[in-house]
Design a protein around this motif. Structure first.
Motif: not given
Length: 165
Positions: A32-36
């Motif tokens: 999720a952090a990488a996608l953000a």
């Protein structure tokens, strides 16, 4: 001192996107952090290209206007794929993996094509000092987009809707 050559700056972003794809493919990672981070980077990068770089490249007779138009079209396709992934709630699901691969395919296809056409043409036909000026304009626009939270699902929805009009 990092380069201000617009070609180098664009290539750096492309390499960072590849790194983030690797992280998003890793089930152990904070997907999720990488996608953000990826969403912000992709939108800021593409928007800054469309605002600052593409209009300037259009003015060079040895840069294909059709390549510029095609790149803009591919940005829209990447945004649609990004939105589809942002809307997947479970980062451990098969749906996540599917939508991620669609995004990877769209972005890598675009980056590869842009590097072979527009960026090579820019390297050959645009003077160093002009590429540095374009790099500064690109960086400034990119930073403003990043600071605005441009990769939010709400903003990506707006971009996709606007492109569909």
């Amino acid at each position: 001192m990092s380069s201000t050559d617009v070609v180098e700056l664009i290539l750096q972003d492309h390499r960072r996107m590849e790194d983030l794809f690797r992280t998003m493919r890793n089930a152990e990672a904070d997907r999720a952090a990488a996608l953000a981070e990826f969403a912000d980077l992709l939108i800021a990068h593409a928007s800054a290209e469309e605002d600052e770089v593409y209009p300037a490249l259009r003015r060079y007779k040895n840069v294909e206007g059709e390549d510029v138009d095609h790149s803009v079209h591919e940005h829209h396709e990447a945004n649609e794929a990004l939105l589809a992934l942002l809307e997947v709630e479970d980062t451990a699901s098969e749906q996540w993996d599917e939508k991620l691969e669609e995004l990877v395919t769209a972005v890598n296809h675009h980056a590869d094509e842009e590097e072979r056409t527009l960026l090579n043409d820019a390297r050959e036909n645009v003077a160093d000092d002009r590429r540095a000026e374009l790099g500064q304009a690109f960086s400034k626009a990119r930073t403003q987009y990043l600071e605005s939270g441009c990769g939010s699902v709400e903003n990506v929805r707006k971009l996709v809707a606007a492109a569909g009009d």
